[in-house]
Motif scaffolding. Structure first.
Motif, short mmCIF file in Angstrom:
data_model
loop_
_atom_site.label_atom_id
_atom_site.label_comp_id
_atom_site.label_asym_id
_atom_site.label_seq_id
_atom_site.Cartn_x
_atom_site.Cartn_y
_atom_site.Cartn_z
N LEU A 284 0.82 -1.21 0.00
CA LEU A 284 0.00 0.00 0.00
C LEU A 284 0.85 1.26 0.00
O LEU A 284 0.55 2.24 -0.71
N ILE A 285 1.91 1.25 0.80
CA ILE A 285 2.69 2.47 0.99
C ILE A 285 3.92 2.52 0.09
O ILE A 285 4.08 3.44 -0.72
N TYR A 286 4.81 1.53 0.23
CA TYR A 286 6.09 1.61 -0.45
C TYR A 286 5.99 1.32 -1.95
O TYR A 286 6.77 1.86 -2.73
N ARG A 287 5.07 0.45 -2.35
CA ARG A 287 5.02 0.03 -3.74
C ARG A 287 3.97 0.77 -4.56
O ARG A 287 3.93 0.63 -5.78
N MET A 288 3.12 1.54 -3.89
CA MET A 288 2.09 2.27 -4.64
C MET A 288 2.09 3.77 -4.32
O MET A 288 2.22 4.59 -5.21
N ALA A 289 1.96 4.12 -3.03
CA ALA A 289 1.83 5.54 -2.68
C ALA A 289 3.07 6.34 -3.07
O ALA A 289 2.96 7.42 -3.68
N MET A 290 4.24 5.84 -2.73
CA MET A 290 5.46 6.60 -3.02
C MET A 290 5.70 6.78 -4.53
O MET A 290 5.99 7.90 -4.97
N PRO A 291 5.60 5.74 -5.36
CA PRO A 291 5.78 5.97 -6.80
C PRO A 291 4.76 6.93 -7.39
O PRO A 291 5.09 7.73 -8.27
N ILE A 292 3.50 6.88 -6.92
CA ILE A 292 2.48 7.80 -7.44
C ILE A 292 2.84 9.25 -7.09
O ILE A 292 2.74 10.16 -7.93
N MET A 293 3.28 9.48 -5.86
CA MET A 293 3.66 10.83 -5.47
C MET A 293 4.87 11.31 -6.26
O MET A 293 4.98 12.49 -6.61
N ALA A 294 5.78 10.39 -6.55
CA ALA A 294 6.96 10.75 -7.35
C ALA A 294 6.55 11.20 -8.75
O ALA A 294 7.14 12.14 -9.30
N GLY A 317 -1.75 10.59 -4.77
CA GLY A 317 -0.86 9.72 -3.98
C GLY A 317 -0.85 10.09 -2.51
O GLY A 317 -0.80 9.21 -1.65
N TYR A 318 -0.92 11.39 -2.23
CA TYR A 318 -0.90 11.81 -0.83
C TYR A 318 -2.18 11.38 -0.11
O TYR A 318 -2.13 10.93 1.04
N GLN A 319 -3.33 11.54 -0.77
CA GLN A 319 -4.59 11.14 -0.15
C GLN A 319 -4.59 9.64 0.14
O GLN A 319 -5.05 9.19 1.18
N TYR A 320 -4.07 8.89 -0.80
CA TYR A 320 -3.94 7.44 -0.66
C TYR A 320 -3.07 7.10 0.56
O TYR A 320 -3.44 6.29 1.40
N SER A 321 -1.91 7.76 0.64
CA SER A 321 -0.99 7.47 1.74
C SER A 321 -1.51 8.00 3.08
O SER A 321 -1.27 7.40 4.13
N TYR A 322 -2.27 9.11 3.04
CA TYR A 322 -2.81 9.69 4.28
C TYR A 322 -3.76 8.72 4.96
O TYR A 322 -3.71 8.52 6.18
#
Length: 500
Positions: A284-294, A317-322
């Motif tokens: 959820l976080i390392y493999r999806m949220a971070m690349p989307i924000m990048a 990406g931020y909303q996802y990670s939040y």
């Protein structure tokens, strides 16, 4: 409870209405142009003109961070903020009064521009103080309910709040500002209604909030990774906001409009990833949220309006990670017997402090009027940092706190199979297909002769595979490997035994 029944429960409770109202207020005040009074900002003291960020954002976010720090200190003295009914009343009144002070009609009524500017600054301070108390109360409440409900309430509330915010912005400014001013009161009334309905019968709430803070030594180790991750996402979001906040006047409305679908899409995406595909926090976080924000930073070098699309992608990406970060809190609270209010304070404080640092840095860079080449270099740098951080997190050994193992979208009380835990460890340690087979047999207590017979391999080949398994999993003996697998399984079971 079925999935249908679960989501029906979400939208029928005062939690859903109250939390949605809170986020409508947040987005209308800070993520739209409804309350950014440029006339009042021009007459603020010279100190605020020296800051690279807008006066409202600076005063409100700074007072918000300061208040959260005070609440964090208090969380080590008291076990629950819910025990003090006056906090809800103070939070609602402070936030509503502060919002009213930000409104344009009130500013026009004041005698001088300087007085209107002072009211504008005071409104920013009060909204920061009050909203800090409100979000901690909501965070403590959801943290005490468990991961699945926290994720469900957050996503459902965000999806409902985003279009509601859009509708409010379409109304006349004076009317819209008046409606937004009473929203903090509505939010706290809904939370108070929950307290009256629950009557303290929720066993999760009692367990999470009634820890004996006086006799339990402070626990910092489980909090450290939470703080680091929250700061990372907060700084990233703040930098993007600071770099692209000074959009041209003609594109400000477009930027605000793009935030609406981005918020909804991010909320839907994490529900699909967690509920449908049963992804763990690792994915959820390392493999999806971070690349989307990048990916959002790829748009930095582009001229308007294309650069603004980067804020929408980054917002997605931020909303996802939040939501993912909020969902981690119940695990940390229950897994480490830490009061829900304390975990909430650490999480929110880290996110908000990161936003303050990042937005100040981003706005300072933007104020230097960087060239497209400079923006391209900045984009490359931020993308590099995010992706390297993501790869480092993926490549690390399994977390001793069990975050990577948890799948917040699983059904209540899911049965954690032994083979699933072994498969997870094997994947994280990058074992080859044959090494996975050897690892699974070792984890089941099988010795070398049995492995040779079962897999039809020679003794030397088995010794080589076992040696590689020990090296990649970070153990030195068969007993250490058994202990590692047992500990991993126990941590997972301990989390899922708490009813959702």
């Amino acid at each position: 409870m079925s999935k249908k029944g679960f989501f029906e429960e979400l939208v029928r409770t005062p939690d859903f209405v109250g939390f949605s109202t809170h986020w409508i207020w947040i987005w209308c005040v800070f993520w739209s142009s409804l309350f950014y009074n440029t006339d009042a900002a021009k007459n603020t003291p010279a100190l605020f003109h020296a800051l690279p960020i807008e006066a409202l954002w600076a005063t409100s976010l700074s007072s918000n961070v300061a208040t959260l720090a005070v609440l964090l200190i208090l969380s080590y003295r008291i076990s629950s903020f819910f025990k003090y009914r006056s906090i809800m009343a103070v939070a609602a009144a402070t936030t509503s009064i502060g919002t009213a002070l930000l409104s344009r009609p009130l500013g026009d009524m004041l005698a001088t521009p300087e007085l209107a500017a002072n009211a504008y600054i005071l409104g920013g301070v009060l909204t920061g103080i009050g909203s800090a108390m409100i979000v901690v109360l909501w965070g403590e409440h959801f943290t005490s309910l468990g991961m699945r409900k926290t994720m469900g309430f957050c996503a459902a509330s965000f999806i409902a709040a985003a279009p509601a915010c859009f509708v409010i912005e379409l109304a006349p400014a004076e009317f819209a500002q008046s409606v937004v001013s009473i929203m903090p009161i509505v939010s706290m009334l809904c939370l108070r209604r929950f307290r009256a309905d629950s009557k303290g019968s929720d066993p999760r709430r009692v367990k999470a909030n009634d820890a004996d803070v006086g006799k339990t030594p402070p626990k910092f180790a489980p909090i450290i990774p939470l703080v680091g991750l929250s700061l990372f996402f907060g700084v990233s979001f703040g930098i993007m906001k600071g770099l692209l906040a000074p959009a041209e006047a003609g594109y400000i409305h477009l930027r605000d409009l793009l935030n609406i679908p981005a918020i909804v899409a991010g909320s839907l995406a994490i529900i699909i990833a967690a509920q449908v595909h049963k992804m763990s926090f690792d994915r959820l976080i390392y493999r999806m949220a971070m690349p989307i924000m990048a990916l959002g930073f790829l748009f930095l070098p582009l001229s308007a309006p294309w650069g603004i699309f980067g804020t929408a992608l980054h917002q997605f990406g931020y909303q996802y990670s939040y939501i993912a970060l909020w969902t981690i809190w119940p695990f940390i609270s229950a897994h480490n017997s830490i009061p829900a209010g304390r975990v909430t304070c650490w999480g929110i404080l880290s996110i908000q402090a990161g936003q303050l640092i990042g937005s100040t840095l981003g706005a300072a860079i933007a104020s230097t009027d960087p060239t497209p080449f400079d923006m391209a270099m900045l984009a490359a740098f931020f993308i590099f940092v995010i992706l390297i951080s993501s790869l480092f997190a993926i490549d690390k050994t399994p977390s001793s706190y069990g975050w990577d193992l948890v799948k917040p979208g699983e059904d209540d009380n899911p049965a954690k199979k032994f083979d699933e835990v072994c498969a997870f460890v094997a994947e994280r340690c990058k074992l080859s297909p044959r090494e996975r087979e050897v690892f699974l047999l070792l984890a089941k207590g099988r010795n070398r002769p049995y492995i040779c017979s079962e897999l039809t391999i020679s003794t030397e080949t088995a010794k080589t595979h076992i040696k590689n398994v020990y090296r990649k999993t970070g153990v030195h003996s068969h007993q250490e490997l058994l202990d590692m697998v047992e500990k991993t399984q126990q941590e997972t079971l301990r989390t899922t035994q708490i009813p959702q």
